[in-house]
Write an enzyme that holds these catalytic residues in place. Structure first.
Site, PDB file in Angstrom:
ATOM      1  N   HIS A 208     -47.689  74.570 -35.271  1.00 43.45           N
ATOM      2  CA  HIS A 208     -47.500  74.046 -33.924  1.00 43.45           C
ATOM      3  C   HIS A 208     -47.460  72.338 -34.045  1.00 43.45           C
ATOM      4  O   HIS A 208     -46.712  71.758 -32.974  1.00 43.45           O
ATOM      5  CB  HIS A 208     -48.466  74.377 -32.975  1.00 43.45           C
ATOM      6  CG  HIS A 208     -49.979  73.794 -33.055  1.00 43.45           C
ATOM      7  ND1 HIS A 208     -50.754  74.128 -33.878  1.00 43.45           N
ATOM      8  CD2 HIS A 208     -50.481  72.466 -32.579  1.00 43.45           C
ATOM      9  CE1 HIS A 208     -51.799  73.295 -33.707  1.00 43.45           C
ATOM     10  NE2 HIS A 208     -51.523  72.499 -33.125  1.00 43.45           N
ATOM     11  N   ASP A 241     -50.263  79.738 -38.452  1.00 41.28           N
ATOM     12  CA  ASP A 241     -50.169  78.408 -37.677  1.00 41.28           C
ATOM     13  C   ASP A 241     -50.369  77.469 -39.110  1.00 41.28           C
ATOM     14  O   ASP A 241     -51.111  76.560 -38.833  1.00 41.28           O
ATOM     15  CB  ASP A 241     -51.278  78.294 -36.844  1.00 41.28           C
ATOM     16  CG  ASP A 241     -51.037  76.867 -35.894  1.00 41.28           C
ATOM     17  OD1 ASP A 241     -49.969  76.280 -36.021  1.00 41.28           O
ATOM     18  OD2 ASP A 241     -51.982  76.436 -35.458  1.00 41.28           O
ATOM     19  N   SER A 323     -54.821  68.183 -35.075  1.00 46.56           N
ATOM     20  CA  SER A 323     -54.117  69.482 -35.594  1.00 46.56           C
ATOM     21  C   SER A 323     -53.483  69.214 -37.079  1.00 46.56           C
ATOM     22  O   SER A 323     -52.891  68.025 -37.238  1.00 46.56           O
ATOM     23  CB  SER A 323     -53.227  69.823 -34.588  1.00 46.56           C
ATOM     24  OG  SER A 323     -53.570  70.588 -33.557  1.00 46.56           O
TER      25      SER A 323
END
Length: 480
Positions: A208, A241, A323
């Site tokens: 992402h 992911d 992230s």
């Protein structure tokens, strides 16, 4: 409790990845009522609409179609009985691994073994917006009586930071981390973090983080010393992911971070997270492993992209922009990739983004390493599957194979792994190897920690009697 991502309500949480090409797909009604038979749903269609905290109960969507991405999971109670991720309530759910479908349960406050309630935590991904900033206040004190200057001795000697201290671990790891900026061709994007995977210039991060740059966007990686490199996406796994990017004109002195063994991590172990929270690059935070094998569903906020992980949970402060960054152990080994947070409200330096409340989630590095290697080798992810339809009903009794598959198809794929292992509709899977399975989502999480071809032992109940069987996991290549 609601979850937030970049100032917007988190969209429906995900399902398992899409089925093999030979697996038939069909639509299914959402929002079954108590007392009605659960209707089978296709976990590989588009996400269904979900009830947000301010939405009326019982909202539903049209049945999904067979295309990727997967639909959201059903609402599930939180650990200990409190609600997790109110924004993630609604229809939909996961199948047990790639190519495994599920049956939509009727709403139920189920109580099972030990009186605990099975749960899947819906969390917000933590990529940050471009240009994150920090507001500050300059305090100025007026002293009408003058000021005094206090001098201090400089004879304290040299500060020694022994190996294993947080400062020493951070000093060694920071040069091998990067702040990633990704933008689509229209200029939309965000920031995240990554770390050096090998000397050839491959950087591991979250899918992402780089998703906006996959199709013709702009991608760059900046090291702590300020050196910035253009980069390209080598491969991305939407379901896991995980993504791998490669630096253009990579320097010859790259130092890959050492990968640890996430299977050996214990609750209470120290953790160190590195990232760029709210755009503040090269930030180091500390904490502990607060839980393992946590089933976590997360979404990037677009309503069309989703992931699922059996996560390492940490209380190290993780915020938007963390992230893709490494979660390290006390020796500086990478044990996970920071990916998502659970949050209760908006906030954070005027950005409207959710912030850390001490519930951060990381993809175990053993799983991420396998995915990254496959992406570097072929550019496509490979997923494990059992090939059966399981119910996502609220219960701690196990993962039940449904009586009916998607659109009236077989609930156990003919000739698939579950079929060869002798599993039948109505069987309730209670263990995978030595791991207790209390629900369909928990089974999914365990399957995702394995590789295709792995042999596992399933314990299941049929007709009130316990049985065991050996099963060889099948495979599914690609996200589409």
């Amino acid at each position: 409790m609601s979850t937030e991502n970049e100032g917007t309500a988190v969209p429906p949480a995900p399902s398992a990845p899409p089925p093999p090409a030979d697996a038939p797909a069909a639509s299914a009604p959402q929002g079954a009522h108590p007392g009605s038979a659960p209707a089978a749903a296709d976990p590989y269609g588009p996400p269904a609409a979900q009830a947000y905290p301010d939405a009326g109960a019982g909202e539903s969507s049209s049945a999904p179609d067979p295309s990727w991405p997967p639909p959201p999971p059903p609402s599930t109670p939180a650990y200990g009985g409190a609600g997790h991720g109110a924004a993630g309530q609604g229809g939909g759910g996961w199948g047990a691994g790639w190519g495994t479908t599920h049956q939509q349960p009727a709403p139920k406050n189920g109580r099972g073994r030990g009186g605990l309630v099975a749960a899947v935590l819906v969390a917000a991904l933590v990529a940050g917006g471009l240009g994150g900033g920090l507001g500050y206040t300059l305090a100025r004190e007026n002293d009408s009586g003058g000021s005094t200057t206090v001098s201090s001795s400089t004879s304290g000697g040299n500060v020694k930071r022994d190996p294993g201290t947080v400062a020493a671990v951070a000093a060694a790891a920071l040069p091998s981390t990067v702040t990633i900026e990704a933008a689509s061709s229209s200029g939309e994007g965000g920031t995240g973090t990554g770390f050096v995977f090998d000397k050839q210039g491959h950087i591991v991060t979250n899918n992402h983080v780089v998703a906006d740059a996959v199709d013709g966007g702009n991608l760059s990686a900046t090291f702590p010393d300020g050196k910035k490199y253009e980069a390209e996406v080598v491969g991305n796994a939407q379901g896991y992911d995980v993504a791998v990017i490669k630096l253009k004109n990579a320097p010859s002195d790259l130092k890959p971070l050492t990968l640890g063994n996430s299977d050996d991590v214990a609750v209470g172990d120290s953790t160190i997270a590195i990232g760029a929270p709210f755009g503040l690059s090269n930030t180091v935070t500390t904490g502990i492993i607060s839980a393992k094998n946590r089933p976590v569903a997360s979404s990037d906020g677009t309503g069309s992209k989703a992931s699922y992980m059996s996560a390492l949970q940490t209380d190290a402060s993780i915020n938007p922009g963390n992230s893709g960054g490494p979660l390290l152990d006390a020796q500086g080994n990478v044990i996970g990739i920071n990916s998502a947070i659970q949050s209760t409200s908006n906030g954070g330096f005027g950005t409207g983004q959710a912030g850390s409340i001490g519930l951060g989630f990381a993809i175990p590095i053993n799983q991420a390493k396998y995915v990254a290697q496959e992406l570097i080798r072929t550019g496509k992810p490979v997923y494990a599957k059992i090939g059966a339809s399981v119910s996502l009903e609220d219960t701690t009794n196990g993962a039940k194979i449904t009586e009916q598959g998607v659109g009236g198809t077989e609930p156990v794929d003919p000739g698939g792994p579950a079929d060869k292992a002798g599993l039948k509709p109505g069987d309730v899977i209670t263990k995978l190897d030595d791991r207790v399975i209390d629900s369909g989502p928990t089974l999914i999480g365990e399957i995702w920690t394995h590789k295709p071809g792995d042999e596992v032992t399933l314990t299941y109940e049929r007709g009130g009697k316990e049985h065991t069987t050996e099963l060889t996991l099948g495979s599914r290549v690609g996200d589409s």
